[in-house]
Design a protein around this motif. Structure first.
Motif, PDB file in Angstrom:
ATOM      1  N   ALA A 365      -5.451  -3.808  -5.035  1.00  0.00           N
ATOM      2  CA  ALA A 365      -4.191  -3.606  -5.750  1.00  0.00           C
ATOM      3  C   ALA A 365      -4.404  -2.819  -7.037  1.00  0.00           C
ATOM      4  N   LYS A 366      -5.445  -3.178  -7.787  1.00  0.00           N
ATOM      5  CA  LYS A 366      -5.700  -2.459  -9.031  1.00  0.00           C
ATOM      6  C   LYS A 366      -6.021  -0.991  -8.772  1.00  0.00           C
ATOM      7  N   ALA A 367      -6.714  -0.707  -7.655  1.00  0.00           N
ATOM      8  CA  ALA A 367      -7.019   0.680  -7.307  1.00  0.00           C
ATOM      9  C   ALA A 367      -5.744   1.465  -7.022  1.00  0.00           C
ATOM     10  N   VAL A 368      -4.797   0.816  -6.335  1.00  0.00           N
ATOM     11  CA  VAL A 368      -3.523   1.484  -6.038  1.00  0.00           C
ATOM     12  C   VAL A 368      -2.707   1.674  -7.304  1.00  0.00           C
ATOM     13  N   TYR A 369      -2.614   0.636  -8.140  1.00  0.00           N
ATOM     14  CA  TYR A 369      -1.839   0.761  -9.375  1.00  0.00           C
ATOM     15  C   TYR A 369      -2.438   1.800 -10.322  1.00  0.00           C
ATOM     16  N   ALA A 370      -3.767   1.953 -10.282  1.00  0.00           N
ATOM     17  CA  ALA A 370      -4.424   2.936 -11.150  1.00  0.00           C
ATOM     18  C   ALA A 370      -4.009   4.360 -10.809  1.00  0.00           C
ATOM     19  N   MET A 371      -3.507   4.571  -9.585  1.00  0.00           N
ATOM     20  CA  MET A 371      -3.053   5.903  -9.192  1.00  0.00           C
ATOM     21  C   MET A 371      -1.731   6.275  -9.860  1.00  0.00           C
ATOM     22  N   LYS A 372      -1.019   5.268 -10.407  1.00  0.00           N
ATOM     23  CA  LYS A 372       0.230   5.476 -11.156  1.00  0.00           C
ATOM     24  C   LYS A 372       1.240   6.303 -10.354  1.00  0.00           C
ATOM     25  N   LEU A 373       1.473   5.902  -9.135  1.00  0.00           N
ATOM     26  CA  LEU A 373       2.411   6.597  -8.266  1.00  0.00           C
ATOM     27  C   LEU A 373       3.833   6.095  -8.539  1.00  0.00           C
ATOM     28  N   PRO A 374       4.768   6.991  -8.767  1.00  0.00           N
ATOM     29  CA  PRO A 374       6.122   6.592  -9.192  1.00  0.00           C
ATOM     30  C   PRO A 374       6.865   5.702  -8.204  1.00  0.00           C
ATOM     31  N   SER A 375       6.587   5.841  -6.897  1.00  0.00           N
ATOM     32  CA  SER A 375       7.367   5.093  -5.913  1.00  0.00           C
ATOM     33  C   SER A 375       6.817   3.703  -5.616  1.00  0.00           C
ATOM     34  N   VAL A 376       5.634   3.384  -6.099  1.00  0.00           N
ATOM     35  CA  VAL A 376       5.015   2.101  -5.763  1.00  0.00           C
ATOM     36  C   VAL A 376       5.705   0.968  -6.528  1.00  0.00           C
ATOM     37  N   VAL A 377       6.314   0.061  -5.756  1.00  0.00           N
ATOM     38  CA  VAL A 377       6.956  -1.108  -6.339  1.00  0.00           C
ATOM     39  C   VAL A 377       5.961  -2.258  -6.429  1.00  0.00           C
ATOM     40  N   LYS A 378       5.216  -2.458  -5.360  1.00  0.00           N
ATOM     41  CA  LYS A 378       4.256  -3.560  -5.345  1.00  0.00           C
ATOM     42  C   LYS A 378       3.195  -3.305  -4.291  1.00  0.00           C
TER      43      LYS A 378
END
Length: 536
Positions: A365-378
């Protein structure tokens, strides 16, 4: 006497029924259809125990009906909270004489993946060619007579893509038969027979609907993408995700008309349904009917994208006399005259596919959030830091899910491509061969004496295709490509003691939290987005 509703197996997306019912001030009686389900389901009960005014563990329809009637509540509706609860919900709704119920004479046609196709044939609705059997020689004879490859083999009563095999030749059929017969699905049913079906070449779609008094509303239509075979498991079918489509259009008209015929054929008169349809050269053909809510986060995403959650539609139709349904329904619906939901935002249910196995060195999850993608809700991983990640081979072995919602369709597609590329490049899944205890990755909690793993040498791709639909095979760092199977039913591997399907590994070491997708209790730092609250 206070009124109450019964929810059978309120797991997975069934939790959204709980939220909707609680918001309406309704008392909720939980019925657990079985205590032998996968822990994936069982833990969901404890995560939401505070929602229930009473709990009844199903034994027989007669005994459970008596137990419910002895409670100090007037029951006004019965819901199936998830796939395992469909049959029991039908039986109890009939036994309790609920006004909003479906005929139990057709329950089997709404539940069994082979019988639903036969029911369509009986009603003159186009259906898939198939054979249902436990006999390998009979299956092989049918395959030779059919004369066209590939074939699809699946359990009769599973959910998601659990246990679905994509077979290119007879050897694959033999292997699938060996892997499936005698195994137990996450829903707790034993695979005594399997269904072998023609491969439906085309594009797969999902039609989410709700029904009231035999009339139907389509509340969401999704374009579905799957990966047919991976380097580590050439016969598997892996879900990649699905995206919400506009309500109207030529394809949507075809899908809706066919879906209505299917719902009528299987006797779905009340409540939600999640119908998977393949649009082939000979027209739409049913993949399967699921007489329940869209799984996982589906109801919530429908709400985010269209303004009305599927749980809202379902509660209205089953427990509230269809008040909203009557306002939305168009008589004699056809084409643009039918009710068309509005898309306020574009959304995608993204399924994470791991090409590697090993112990996770960092949070997915932290790896995905680190990408700072605008559409990612969770981001909702099914494997946490320190746990053993496995290579994805069906929906139950997915690495996790990403909920993606955005006003811009272009931004959504760009973000999908970015995550797939991160999976291929190794930015999301960083693993090691040894875990905290020094155990080898091949000594997984989900592997067991009855759960075979086959190492295969497969060529690695030169480059990935990340167009968001068809994806090339992904690199595997250690040179061994492993494919997993169902858990064999045995005393050593009972669901009460064995943490199977890659979903419940080493959860004793995790902090407890109610995870949105799978109801597992996990470390909040591993699933929450940067600005999310710690409770829902």
């Amino acid at each position: 006497m206070e009124k109450a509703v019964v929810v059978v197996d309120p797991y997975s997306s069934g939790r959204y029924l709980l939220y909707e019912l609680k918001e309406r001030g309704m008392n909720i009686i939980c019925v657990r259809s079985s205590l032998k389900l996968d822990p994936y389901f069982i833990n969901a009960y404890y995560a939401h125990q505070d929602y229930f005014c009473a709990t009844v563990d199903y034994t027989t329809t007669e005994a459970s009906t008596k137990a419910i009637k002895e409670l100090p509540y007037e029951v006004i509706a019965v819901f199936a909270g998830s796939e395992p609860g469909v049959v029991v919900a039908d039986l109890l709704a009939e036994s309790l004489d609920m006004p909003s119920r479906n005929d139990t004479k057709l329950t089997h046609a709404r539940k069994d993946k082979a019988e639903m196709q036969e029911q369509l044939r009986r009603c003159g609705v186009p259906a898939c060619k198939q054979i249902l059997s436990a006999d390998l020689q009979e299956i092989l004879a049918w395959a030779r007579n059919h004369g066209t490859w590939p074939l699809v083999i699946k359990p009769c009563q599973a959910s998601g893509s659990n246990g679905v095999y994509f077979c290119q030749e007879e050897a694959d059929v033999v292997r699938a038969h060996k892997e499936l017969i005698g195994t137990v699905t996450p829903n707790g049913t034993e695979n005594n027979m399997i269904v072998v079906q023609e491969f439906l070449a085309g594009v797969e779609y999902i039609v989410d609907s709700v029904s009231f008094e035999g009339k139907h509303l389509v509340v969401a239509i999704w374009g579905y993408t799957k990966r047919k075979g991976t380097p580590w498991n050439p016969t598997c079918i892996v879900s990649e995700g699905n995206r919400l489509m506009p309500a109207d259009g030529p394809i949507q008209d075809i899908l809706v008309e066919y879906a209505y015929r299917v719902l009528d054929a299987v006797g779905l008169r009340y409540g939600p349904c999640h119908t998977e349809i393949m649009l082939t050269e000979r027209g739409p053909i049913l993949v399967e009917v699921n007489a329940r809510l869209h799984g996982l986060q589906g109801p919530h995403l429908i709400g985010l994208a269209t303004g009305i959650s599927k749980a809202t539609y379902a509660v209205d139709a089953i427990a509230c006399g269809g008040k909203m349904f009557k306002e939305l329904y168009v008589e004699n619906p056809s084409g643009s005259k039918r009710y068309n939901y509005k898309i306020l935002k574009h959304c995608n249910q993204f399924v994470m596919i791991s090409p590697v196995q090993g112990y996770l060195k960092k949070s997915i999850a932290k790896a995905v959030y680190a990408m700072k993608l605008p559409s990612v809700v969770k981001c909702l991983p099914l494997f946490l830091k320190g746990q053993q990640l496995i290579q994805s081979y069906d929906l139950s072995s997915a690495a996790g899910y990403v909920l993606m919602v955005h006003e811009s369709a272009e931004q959504l597609q760009k973000d999908i491509q970015a995550i797939r590329w991160g999976e291929v490049q190794g930015d999301i899944y960083e693993v090691s061969e040894e875990g905290p205890s020094g155990t080898s990755p091949t000594e997984s909690p989900w592997q067991s004496p009855g759960n075979s793993l086959t190492a295969q040498a497969c060529p690695l791709p030169t480059s990935p295709n990340i167009d968001g639909t068809g994806l090339s095979p992904m690199p595997q760092p250690n040179g061994l490509l492993l494919n997993g199977s169902f858990l064999k039913k045995s005393p050593e591997n009972s669901f009460g003691s064995n943490r199977s399907f890659g979903m419940m590994q080493s959860m004793e070491k995790s902090e407890f939290r109610n995870s949105s997708f799978n109801q597992l209790q996990v470390d909040p730092n591993d699933v929450l987005g940067p600005s999310e609250p710690s409770t829902e």
